[in-house]
Design a protein around this motif. Sequence first.
Motif, PDB file in Angstrom:
ATOM      1  N   ASP A   1      55.263  59.274  78.536  1.00  0.00           N
ATOM      2  CA  ASP A   1      56.122  58.632  79.534  1.00  0.00           C
ATOM      3  C   ASP A   1      55.742  59.184  80.911  1.00  0.00           C
ATOM      4  O   ASP A   1      55.857  60.391  81.141  1.00  0.00           O
ATOM      5  N   ILE A   2      55.287  58.314  81.816  1.00  0.00           N
ATOM      6  CA  ILE A   2      54.856  58.758  83.134  1.00  0.00           C
ATOM      7  C   ILE A   2      55.992  59.424  83.896  1.00  0.00           C
ATOM      8  O   ILE A   2      55.798  60.432  84.592  1.00  0.00           O
ATOM      9  N   ASP A   3      57.205  58.896  83.781  1.00  0.00           N
ATOM     10  CA  ASP A   3      58.315  59.354  84.608  1.00  0.00           C
ATOM     11  C   ASP A   3      59.113  60.498  83.994  1.00  0.00           C
ATOM     12  O   ASP A   3      59.691  61.309  84.732  1.00  0.00           O
ATOM     13  N   GLU A   4      59.164  60.592  82.673  1.00  0.00           N
ATOM     14  CA  GLU A   4      60.011  61.612  82.045  1.00  0.00           C
ATOM     15  C   GLU A   4      59.304  62.360  80.921  1.00  0.00           C
ATOM     16  O   GLU A   4      59.946  63.097  80.173  1.00  0.00           O
ATOM     17  N   GLY A   5      57.995  62.199  80.775  1.00  0.00           N
ATOM     18  CA  GLY A   5      57.278  62.782  79.652  1.00  0.00           C
ATOM     19  C   GLY A   5      57.311  64.309  79.612  1.00  0.00           C
ATOM     20  O   GLY A   5      57.543  64.978  80.624  1.00  0.00           O
ATOM     21  N   GLU A   6      57.039  64.858  78.452  1.00  0.00           N
ATOM     22  CA  GLU A   6      57.032  66.300  78.226  1.00  0.00           C
ATOM     23  C   GLU A   6      55.815  66.939  78.892  1.00  0.00           C
ATOM     24  O   GLU A   6      54.679  66.509  78.673  1.00  0.00           O
ATOM     25  N   ILE A   7      56.049  67.951  79.715  1.00  0.00           N
ATOM     26  CA  ILE A   7      54.936  68.633  80.390  1.00  0.00           C
ATOM     27  C   ILE A   7      55.074  70.158  80.288  1.00  0.00           C
ATOM     28  O   ILE A   7      54.510  70.891  81.102  1.00  0.00           O
ATOM     29  N   ASP A   8      55.802  70.634  79.274  1.00  0.00           N
ATOM     30  CA  ASP A   8      56.033  72.075  79.156  1.00  0.00           C
ATOM     31  C   ASP A   8      54.737  72.862  79.013  1.00  0.00           C
ATOM     32  O   ASP A   8      54.611  73.974  79.545  1.00  0.00           O
ATOM     33  N   LYS A   9      53.751  72.324  78.296  1.00  0.00           N
ATOM     34  CA  LYS A   9      52.485  73.049  78.127  1.00  0.00           C
ATOM     35  C   LYS A   9      51.767  73.199  79.473  1.00  0.00           C
ATOM     36  O   LYS A   9      51.174  74.250  79.754  1.00  0.00           O
TER      37      LYS A   9
ATOM     38  N   ILE B   1      55.836  66.060  87.840  1.00  0.00           N
ATOM     39  CA  ILE B   1      55.420  67.473  87.840  1.00  0.00           C
ATOM     40  C   ILE B   1      56.201  68.250  88.887  1.00  0.00           C
ATOM     41  O   ILE B   1      56.675  69.369  88.634  1.00  0.00           O
ATOM     42  N   THR B   2      56.370  67.679  90.061  1.00  0.00           N
ATOM     43  CA  THR B   2      57.035  68.376  91.163  1.00  0.00           C
ATOM     44  C   THR B   2      58.500  68.630  90.848  1.00  0.00           C
ATOM     45  O   THR B   2      59.027  69.718  91.141  1.00  0.00           O
ATOM     46  N   ARG B   3      59.187  67.651  90.256  1.00  0.00           N
ATOM     47  CA  ARG B   3      60.595  67.868  89.887  1.00  0.00           C
ATOM     48  C   ARG B   3      60.718  69.052  88.937  1.00  0.00           C
ATOM     49  O   ARG B   3      61.610  69.902  89.080  1.00  0.00           O
ATOM     50  N   ALA B   4      59.807  69.131  87.972  1.00  0.00           N
ATOM     51  CA  ALA B   4      59.853  70.240  87.013  1.00  0.00           C
ATOM     52  C   ALA B   4      59.576  71.579  87.698  1.00  0.00           C
ATOM     53  O   ALA B   4      60.212  72.593  87.376  1.00  0.00           O
ATOM     54  N   LEU B   5      58.629  71.599  88.630  1.00  0.00           N
ATOM     55  CA  LEU B   5      58.322  72.839  89.342  1.00  0.00           C
ATOM     56  C   LEU B   5      59.507  73.304  90.176  1.00  0.00           C
ATOM     57  O   LEU B   5      59.785  74.516  90.287  1.00  0.00           O
ATOM     58  N   ILE B   6      60.224  72.370  90.771  1.00  0.00           N
ATOM     59  CA  ILE B   6      61.406  72.722  91.569  1.00  0.00           C
ATOM     60  C   ILE B   6      62.543  73.199  90.674  1.00  0.00           C
ATOM     61  O   ILE B   6      63.168  74.241  90.935  1.00  0.00           O
TER      62      ILE B   6
ATOM     63  N   VAL C   1      57.785  70.922  99.449  1.00  0.00           N
ATOM     64  CA  VAL C   1      56.689  70.011  99.146  1.00  0.00           C
ATOM     65  C   VAL C   1      55.953  69.752 100.455  1.00  0.00           C
ATOM     66  O   VAL C   1      56.574  69.396 101.464  1.00  0.00           O
ATOM     67  N   ALA C   2      54.641  69.953 100.469  1.00  0.00           N
ATOM     68  CA  ALA C   2      53.816  69.731 101.661  1.00  0.00           C
ATOM     69  C   ALA C   2      52.847  68.604 101.348  1.00  0.00           C
ATOM     70  O   ALA C   2      52.113  68.673 100.357  1.00  0.00           O
ATOM     71  N   VAL C   3      52.817  67.575 102.180  1.00  0.00           N
ATOM     72  CA  VAL C   3      52.078  66.367 101.841  1.00  0.00           C
ATOM     73  C   VAL C   3      51.042  66.019 102.901  1.00  0.00           C
ATOM     74  O   VAL C   3      51.113  66.483 104.046  1.00  0.00           O
TER      75      VAL C   3
ATOM     76  N   TRP D   1      65.730  61.502  94.969  1.00  0.00           N
ATOM     77  CA  TRP D   1      66.009  62.565  93.983  1.00  0.00           C
ATOM     78  C   TRP D   1      66.129  63.921  94.671  1.00  0.00           C
ATOM     79  O   TRP D   1      67.036  64.706  94.361  1.00  0.00           O
ATOM     80  N   LEU D   2      65.213  64.193  95.613  1.00  0.00           N
ATOM     81  CA  LEU D   2      65.218  65.484  96.284  1.00  0.00           C
ATOM     82  C   LEU D   2      66.478  65.657  97.117  1.00  0.00           C
ATOM     83  O   LEU D   2      67.061  66.750  97.175  1.00  0.00           O
ATOM     84  N   ARG D   3      66.932  64.591  97.769  1.00  0.00           N
ATOM     85  CA  ARG D   3      68.178  64.673  98.540  1.00  0.00           C
ATOM     86  C   ARG D   3      69.362  64.986  97.624  1.00  0.00           C
ATOM     87  O   ARG D   3      70.212  65.820  97.940  1.00  0.00           O
ATOM     88  N   GLU D   4      69.397  64.315  96.475  1.00  0.00           N
ATOM     89  CA  GLU D   4      70.477  64.563  95.520  1.00  0.00           C
ATOM     90  C   GLU D   4      70.409  65.981  94.967  1.00  0.00           C
ATOM     91  O   GLU D   4      71.442  66.656  94.807  1.00  0.00           O
ATOM     92  N   TYR D   5      69.199  66.456  94.674  1.00  0.00           N
ATOM     93  CA  TYR D   5      69.042  67.828  94.172  1.00  0.00           C
ATOM     94  C   TYR D   5      69.552  68.838  95.197  1.00  0.00           C
ATOM     95  O   TYR D   5      70.278  69.779  94.870  1.00  0.00           O
ATOM     96  N   ASN D   6      69.177  68.633  96.466  1.00  0.00           N
ATOM     97  CA  ASN D   6      69.592  69.560  97.515  1.00  0.00           C
ATOM     98  C   ASN D   6      71.091  69.529  97.774  1.00  0.00           C
ATOM     99  O   ASN D   6      71.666  70.511  98.258  1.00  0.00           O
TER     100      ASN D   6
END
Length: 680
Positions: A264-272, A302-307, A315-317, A363-368
Amino acid sequence: MAEESDQQVYARRRQAMVERQIAGRGITSSVVLDAMGSVPREAFLPPSMREFAYEDSPLPINEEQTISQPYIVAYMVDALQLTGGGRILEVGTGSGYAAAVLGEIGDRVVTLERYQSLADSARGVLDSLGYDNVEVIYTDGTLGWSEKAPYDAIVVAAGGPEVPESLKQQLAIGGRLVIPVGPAQTEQALVRVTRVSESEFREEHLTEVRFVPLVGDAGWEDRRGNHPNKRAPVARAAPSHAAQESNDATTSELVAQAAEPIDDIDEGEIDKMLERIGDSRVVLIGEASHGTSEFYRFRARITRALIEKKGFNFVAVEADWPDASRVDHYVRHRQTPPSEWTAFSRFPTWMWRNEEVRDFVDWLREYNAGIDDADKRVGFHGLDLYSLFTSIDAVLDYLDEVDPEAAMTARERYGCLTPWQADPMTYGRAAVSGRYRECEDDAVAMLVELLNKRMTYTDQDGERFLDAVQNARLIANAERYYRSMYSGYSDSWNLRDQHMFDTLESLLSHGGQGTKAVVWEHNSHIGDASATDMLARGQHNVGQLCREAYGDDAYLIGFGTHSGTVAAATDWDDPMEVKQVRPSLEGSWERIFHETGIPAFTLPLRHVPLPELDKRLHGIYLERAIGVIYRPETERASHYFKARLADQFDEYVWIDQTRAVTPLSSKTLEGVPETYPFGL
């Protein structure tokens, strides 16, 4: 009127090169100008590249090397202060072109080359052209060639950590040595060493340059083995029973064994993947184009998981600082009024004004919103060079008025914002006219005035000092960057990436000890440049600079695709189109991954679980890069380059079929709050 022969065409172009690129840039030595006008540069190039022989650019040859830009050859020969005659030593034969120029001036030239194939090829061309006063020797050039010493002049066509003592000792009294030197392989100064007496040498700094590394006993160690800047080797895990490999297996089959499928691109498992990232301080996440939905969405995943799981702070873009500041204002719920202009409203608008980015920003606004301490909210910052795209638009408007022909040239140059699109075809069309240089000062002055006005956006709060410091850096680098784009005297690519790296470091420093950053940029910026064609052109990038600064605390993630659609333009400032991405070429990394048959997966490159696969992933294959410009009709020349994937990235994300991003429309934005970053 009879049609010109090929030789007449080359001769005419050669004289134009001498007049515009060399004499026009201040080289006045008659012996240098005569020599440059006498040597047929096309003879030292493969047939497919001869059309571009007299363009103002280095060009690729064998062994991942280049034939130097004509002006650089002339500049270094001029720095030797030759008047004619004498014995000359060259270190780094390459194609043999510079040796021929020296052969036009000196009585005797000895040129040294560490690659047997290049030495043999150069010797053949030089012999065929009658340069019987030039001797090509296959050897470690860093040690010189004492059998023919002393030399009246020595020139070195690669950058070393210091001036080799062996070369200094082979100079005659009064002889001159010209060499690029520097403490890092990415930055050098061109110096001239004059031997005053048996024991006394005088050293002069000439200019800043970028050259490929000087490899050998008295230089850097081979990048294909160990060298001072190479990361320490990591332990390789043994293959599991389920992933037994075979030397008879294709590389695609081995990749399929080691791949970790994405369900799943949006919610897939990336723990490894998160385990492999570990405690890295900087995670750089790439993209193979600026207009692919899946790249943005999985990068956001990936970024959501890192945060959430690893506490990353900002995040620097690859975006303009003032435009990104509107997003930062929005996501961190800052109380002061935001800047008044509309963010990302100039070409290429789709790069950041798209539904995929909007979803992450919301998402980032809601997280903050769940973090009471405003100083601990996750930020969003732009790294790019001083409102790059908005400023380009202003430059084009100005040139359209004062010099439409120069405006066309500028559009070509601005279309070359990846290093491969500029070499050689697009660059050849962007040769600078005399009038273009005449309006340079006015255009740069106009830009600085524009920036001084635009930088009044600074907020009246605790972030003001950071903004003021960054603004000062932006304006200082603005002048250098645009002047380099106009004149070609400097490497505008390096200026831009150095600025982005310096901005990243400034943000990390401002955040204090333990601050961690996620970087979103194109693969061409975050993949280690030293593992690609960029090395041969003396170019570096953010990923390489991060590895040199942070070692294994920098984690580089690349992306790739086989086919689908992409949002891009044909030329700079053209409308966005949804273009069909051509299927990947044979002999490319993309074709290898496509032939696994797996729709989407991640592949660890820093810790490859299969030794045979690890070995193959350090091989050289083609890799594709699509920027905001995509020209399928010239794809091989304008969008492919060579790379060693396992040296370029620490992780690779493969998505076989992809689609274009969805740009935001005015209708979509109706009714959004005044603080919304993308405006109307």
